[in-house]
Motif scaffolding. Sequence first.
Motif, PDB file in Angstrom:
ATOM      1  N   ILE A   6       9.567  44.794  13.018  1.00 26.61           N
ATOM      2  CA  ILE A   6       9.051  45.825  13.789  1.00 26.61           C
ATOM      3  C   ILE A   6       9.298  47.284  13.190  1.00 26.61           C
ATOM      4  CG2 ILE A   6      10.926  45.951  15.138  1.00 26.61           C
ATOM      5  CD1 ILE A   6       9.022  46.251  17.435  1.00 26.61           C
ATOM      6  N   PHE A   7      10.334  47.230  12.212  1.00 25.20           N
ATOM      7  CA  PHE A   7      10.750  48.538  11.823  1.00 25.20           C
ATOM      8  C   PHE A   7       9.721  49.070  10.637  1.00 25.20           C
ATOM      9  CE2 PHE A   7      15.565  48.102  12.727  1.00 25.20           C
ATOM     10  CZ  PHE A   7      15.492  48.278  14.051  1.00 25.20           C
ATOM     11  N   ILE A  10       7.318  50.784  12.637  1.00 24.13           N
ATOM     12  CA  ILE A  10       7.816  52.193  12.902  1.00 24.13           C
ATOM     13  C   ILE A  10       7.420  53.203  11.701  1.00 24.13           C
ATOM     14  CG2 ILE A  10      10.049  53.570  13.397  1.00 24.13           C
ATOM     15  CD1 ILE A  10      10.575  51.097  15.420  1.00 24.13           C
ATOM     16  N   ILE A  15       3.789  52.104  15.641  1.00 23.48           N
ATOM     17  CA  ILE A  15       4.176  51.953  16.983  1.00 23.48           C
ATOM     18  C   ILE A  15       5.280  53.159  16.916  1.00 23.48           C
ATOM     19  CG2 ILE A  15       4.190  49.571  17.315  1.00 23.48           C
ATOM     20  CD1 ILE A  15       7.111  49.267  16.877  1.00 23.48           C
ATOM     21  N   PHE A  29      15.973  56.801  14.128  1.00 24.51           N
ATOM     22  CA  PHE A  29      15.303  57.094  15.495  1.00 24.51           C
ATOM     23  C   PHE A  29      16.254  56.659  16.567  1.00 24.51           C
ATOM     24  CE2 PHE A  29      14.185  52.650  15.307  1.00 24.51           C
ATOM     25  CZ  PHE A  29      14.165  52.284  13.863  1.00 24.51           C
ATOM     26  N   LYS A  30      15.914  56.685  17.628  1.00 20.81           N
ATOM     27  CA  LYS A  30      16.828  56.136  19.011  1.00 20.81           C
ATOM     28  C   LYS A  30      16.582  54.735  19.073  1.00 20.81           C
ATOM     29  CE  LYS A  30      16.867  60.748  21.419  1.00 20.81           C
ATOM     30  NZ  LYS A  30      16.801  61.539  22.471  1.00 20.81           N
ATOM     31  N   ASP A  31      17.640  54.116  19.261  1.00 22.67           N
ATOM     32  CA  ASP A  31      17.611  52.530  19.658  1.00 22.67           C
ATOM     33  C   ASP A  31      16.729  52.391  21.253  1.00 22.67           C
ATOM     34  OD1 ASP A  31      19.315  49.811  18.712  1.00 22.67           O
ATOM     35  OD2 ASP A  31      18.234  49.803  20.752  1.00 22.67           O
ATOM     36  N   ASN A  33      17.224  50.024  23.225  1.00 26.32           N
ATOM     37  CA  ASN A  33      18.176  49.652  24.052  1.00 26.32           C
ATOM     38  C   ASN A  33      19.556  50.142  23.931  1.00 26.32           C
ATOM     39  OD1 ASN A  33      19.194  47.957  26.071  1.00 26.32           O
ATOM     40  ND2 ASN A  33      19.267  46.296  24.906  1.00 26.32           N
ATOM     41  N   HIS A  39      22.781  56.367  20.697  1.00 28.03           N
ATOM     42  CA  HIS A  39      22.625  55.240  19.933  1.00 28.03           C
ATOM     43  C   HIS A  39      21.386  55.419  18.973  1.00 28.03           C
ATOM     44  CE1 HIS A  39      22.669  50.619  19.915  1.00 28.03           C
ATOM     45  NE2 HIS A  39      22.464  50.768  18.746  1.00 28.03           N
ATOM     46  N   ASN A  88      25.059  44.897  11.792  1.00 21.62           N
ATOM     47  CA  ASN A  88      25.030  43.475  12.110  1.00 21.62           C
ATOM     48  C   ASN A  88      24.346  42.802  10.973  1.00 21.62           C
ATOM     49  OD1 ASN A  88      26.132  43.847  14.688  1.00 21.62           O
ATOM     50  ND2 ASN A  88      24.313  44.383  15.604  1.00 21.62           N
ATOM     51  N   GLN A  94      24.647  38.269  14.706  1.00 25.65           N
ATOM     52  CA  GLN A  94      23.738  38.766  15.910  1.00 25.65           C
ATOM     53  C   GLN A  94      22.689  39.847  15.184  1.00 25.65           C
ATOM     54  OE1 GLN A  94      25.133  38.991  19.874  1.00 25.65           O
ATOM     55  NE2 GLN A  94      25.250  36.918  19.809  1.00 25.65           N
ATOM     56  N   GLN A  95      22.320  39.841  14.288  1.00 23.41           N
ATOM     57  CA  GLN A  95      21.262  40.559  13.670  1.00 23.41           C
ATOM     58  C   GLN A  95      19.846  40.138  14.213  1.00 23.41           C
ATOM     59  OE1 GLN A  95      20.872  40.745   9.147  1.00 23.41           O
ATOM     60  NE2 GLN A  95      19.473  42.454   9.378  1.00 23.41           N
ATOM     61  N   THR A  96      19.275  40.825  14.689  1.00 25.13           N
ATOM     62  CA  THR A  96      17.940  40.496  15.367  1.00 25.13           C
ATOM     63  C   THR A  96      16.642  41.042  14.537  1.00 25.13           C
ATOM     64  OG1 THR A  96      18.042  42.367  16.803  1.00 25.13           O
ATOM     65  CG2 THR A  96      18.970  40.339  17.679  1.00 25.13           C
ATOM     66  N   HIS A 101      19.834  48.056   8.947  1.00 21.61           N
ATOM     67  CA  HIS A 101      19.932  49.378   9.981  1.00 21.61           C
ATOM     68  C   HIS A 101      21.403  49.444  10.382  1.00 21.61           C
ATOM     69  CE1 HIS A 101      18.905  45.639  12.424  1.00 21.61           C
ATOM     70  NE2 HIS A 101      19.573  46.175  13.170  1.00 21.61           N
ATOM     71  N   HIS A 103      23.642  51.285  13.062  1.00 19.72           N
ATOM     72  CA  HIS A 103      23.735  51.576  14.490  1.00 19.72           C
ATOM     73  C   HIS A 103      24.902  52.980  14.354  1.00 19.72           C
ATOM     74  CE1 HIS A 103      21.969  48.074  16.618  1.00 19.72           C
ATOM     75  NE2 HIS A 103      22.168  47.239  15.388  1.00 19.72           N
TER      76      HIS A 103
END
Length: 115
Positions: A6-7, A10, A15, A29-31, A33, A39, A88, A94-96, A101, A103
Motif C-alpha cells: 500500500i505504501f 501512497i 491513494i 505521512f500521518k499514520d 491509525n 504518529h 517493527n 508484528q510488521q504488517t 517504515h 514510526h
Amino acid sequence: MSETTIFDKILAKEIPADVVYEDDAVLAFKDINPQAPTHILVIPKKRIPGYADLLAESDAFVGDYMKKVAKVAQELGLNGDGYRIVFNYGKNGQQTVNHIHAHILGGRGMSWPPG
Ligand code: AMP
C-alpha cells in the motif's frame, strides 16, 4: 523484486496520505491509525521490505534515511519532550506492511517495555 504494498500506492499518489515531509529519498505521512498524538511514518522511496534488509544497502543510504527520520521529528517539534522511534520487523515484530517504515511517536509519555 519485493512485493508491492500500500505504501507504493501512497508513493505513486494513487491513494491519499497526509504528507508532512517529502524529498527525493523519503516520504513522511500521518499514520492512518495513530497510537499517539503525533504518529508519523517515514519511508524511503526505494522499496526495501524491512529493517533486516538494510544490511544490503550502503552506509550512505542508511545514514541518510536515519538522519531524515531525525529531521522529520525535529520539524514536528518533538525534540523538546522527546519521542519514540519504532521499526517493527517480521512476524514477532508484528510488521504488517512490508515496506520499511520508521514510526515516529510523540506527544505523550511512553511506557516500557513495549507490548
Ligand atoms: P507496521 O505494523 O509496523 O507494519 O505498521 C504499519 C502501519 O501502517 C500501521 O501503523 C498502519 O496504521 C499504517 N497504515 C496502513 N495503511 C496506511 C495508510 N493507507 N495510510 C497511513 N498509514 C497506514
